[in-house]
Design a protein around this motif. Sequence first.
Motif, PDB file in Angstrom:
ATOM      1  N   PHE A 170      64.547  38.269  38.847  1.00 42.43           N
ATOM      2  CA  PHE A 170      65.948  37.484  38.708  1.00 42.43           C
ATOM      3  C   PHE A 170      66.533  37.181  40.076  1.00 42.43           C
ATOM      4  CE2 PHE A 170      67.045  41.832  38.655  1.00 42.43           C
ATOM      5  CZ  PHE A 170      68.019  42.168  39.409  1.00 42.43           C
ATOM      6  N   ASP A 222      68.282  36.993  43.415  1.00 36.55           N
ATOM      7  CA  ASP A 222      69.518  38.012  43.813  1.00 36.55           C
ATOM      8  C   ASP A 222      70.462  37.119  44.804  1.00 36.55           C
ATOM      9  OD1 ASP A 222      70.776  39.813  44.948  1.00 36.55           O
ATOM     10  OD2 ASP A 222      69.162  41.140  45.731  1.00 36.55           O
ATOM     11  N   ASN A 223      71.670  37.466  44.769  1.00 37.76           N
ATOM     12  CA  ASN A 223      72.562  36.507  45.467  1.00 37.76           C
ATOM     13  C   ASN A 223      73.014  37.231  46.878  1.00 37.76           C
ATOM     14  OD1 ASN A 223      73.780  33.983  45.881  1.00 37.76           O
ATOM     15  ND2 ASN A 223      75.716  34.748  44.987  1.00 37.76           N
ATOM     16  N   TYR A 255      73.818  30.610  44.441  1.00 35.98           N
ATOM     17  CA  TYR A 255      72.845  30.873  43.338  1.00 35.98           C
ATOM     18  C   TYR A 255      73.139  29.704  42.471  1.00 35.98           C
ATOM     19  CZ  TYR A 255      70.927  32.887  39.401  1.00 35.98           C
ATOM     20  OH  TYR A 255      70.308  32.985  38.044  1.00 35.98           O
ATOM     21  N   ARG A 261      72.733  29.919  32.906  1.00 34.07           N
ATOM     22  CA  ARG A 261      71.768  30.182  34.066  1.00 34.07           C
ATOM     23  C   ARG A 261      72.308  30.701  35.318  1.00 34.07           C
ATOM     24  NH1 ARG A 261      70.094  25.805  36.048  1.00 34.07           N
ATOM     25  NH2 ARG A 261      71.265  24.203  34.777  1.00 34.07           N
ATOM     26  N   GLY A 285      73.241  34.563  35.403  1.00 34.80           N
ATOM     27  CA  GLY A 285      71.974  35.601  35.114  1.00 34.80           C
ATOM     28  C   GLY A 285      72.231  36.041  33.690  1.00 34.80           C
ATOM     29  N   GLU A 298      68.319  36.079  32.352  1.00 32.23           N
ATOM     30  CA  GLU A 298      67.632  36.938  32.618  1.00 32.23           C
ATOM     31  C   GLU A 298      68.189  38.403  32.072  1.00 32.23           C
ATOM     32  OE1 GLU A 298      69.042  34.741  34.503  1.00 32.23           O
ATOM     33  OE2 GLU A 298      67.433  33.936  35.724  1.00 32.23           O
TER      34      GLU A 298
END
Length: 464
Positions: A18, A20-21, A83, A200, A203, A206
Amino acid sequence: MEQEEYKRESINYEHVEFVDNQMCLDLIEKRPNGLLVLLDEEVVMPRGSDDTFLQKIHSHHAGKHSCYEKPLKSRTQFVVKHYAGNVSYETYGFLDKNKDTLPADIAALFKRSENGLIRSFFEEKPVSTVISIPKTRTESLSTKPTPGKKQTLALQFKTELNELMTAIQQTSPHFIRCLKPNSEKIARLFDSQLVNRQLRYTGLLEAVRIRQGGYPFRLLHNDFYYRYSLVIPALNRPMLLAKDFSDRCASILQHVDSSGSGLLWQVGASKVFYKGQLHRKLEGFREQAIEKLTEYIQRVTRGFLARLEVRLLQRIRSLLVLALASKSKEQLKLALDEAASHDLRFDLKEIGQCRRLLHQIEEGERMRAKLKLSIEGFVRHIKGEPTAFTPDFSRWDRLDAANVSAAEWEEFEKILKQCESVDLEGETVEEAKVLGSWLNQKRDAAKTLKAAVAGCVLDRSEEH
């Protein structure tokens, strides 16, 4: 967090990647060159302006940070690659907004407001000390407010975020993800593209994939064992006691998992992980076991209560039988009171017999007393004397049957019949019977004599 827990528990799982921000977060507020940090520095600079702030962040991040972009055409904007997508920021008025200044007279006016809520907005908050956060993505949020220095809007934001993250670290939060159905704030309007973007960008997709491929149900070893040990047959339960909790949990799961593949569950270092399909089977077997145990407990309890009731019935029946044999009024009452003190579900025939016998005895006593009074009054009336009746047969020849009226004689005979109906016996009754027979004879003799005298008178009249 889900995958981190699998790692801690040594659970085999399929890793889900996933986005990562963290890099974007570091660009915004990490020292020493974060956007918010540079903005606060520019506020205190003597010749600080929006243009100097923009040139400073361009010099630090343009072409050097993957999440930052310098627009080619605009001279007052910069772009942050979030993101969710690229966002352009207009720097005009950045410093003035960050100062968050308010005229002193207006601030003083609101501080003296009678409305407590408004007054609380302008109260001076104590300067908080440095808050240490674990070295995670919140590490760069640490701030050091200077006492006596007015906080900027960016510094207030970071301080409040620090407090929020500290509270989250000390608790076990549960989040509810809210999605906007549309941007127009209109009822019954669903924008599928907007909702899809939110799923989306947050997240959530995910997280769903991780949850779907993982194990949504998890319990500590001892909690799992004490909840589901009932599904093991009673004969096999002693075998579980020889094992530790992890092996006990594995035995229970192997017993329930008919597939035998072991894909629906795993036993970790301290927890048991299993999927929804196996959870439903476990709960079904547990409910069946509880139903059987409930029926067994009810059966044993009802048998115990029935045996107690049988013993009680036997004891009360023995008391009733003894009371019937004694024909004592006191014992009959005691036996009936003892039977009435218990809520008996069954009627004993001895209870009815005792009640009838007690009624017969009480009726006999009442009739005996009435008979005695009637006989004494009857004799006093015949004798013309107020003395009580005594069975002195030598004095009965002075009694005159003619003094007894027909109504009195019928009442006397009625009393004697009532005595016979209740099987009343005793000296008084016998005396009454003898007196009644003797008076009957005298009445019959008087009638015979009267008839004979009447016949003689008739014969003489015919001779003349």
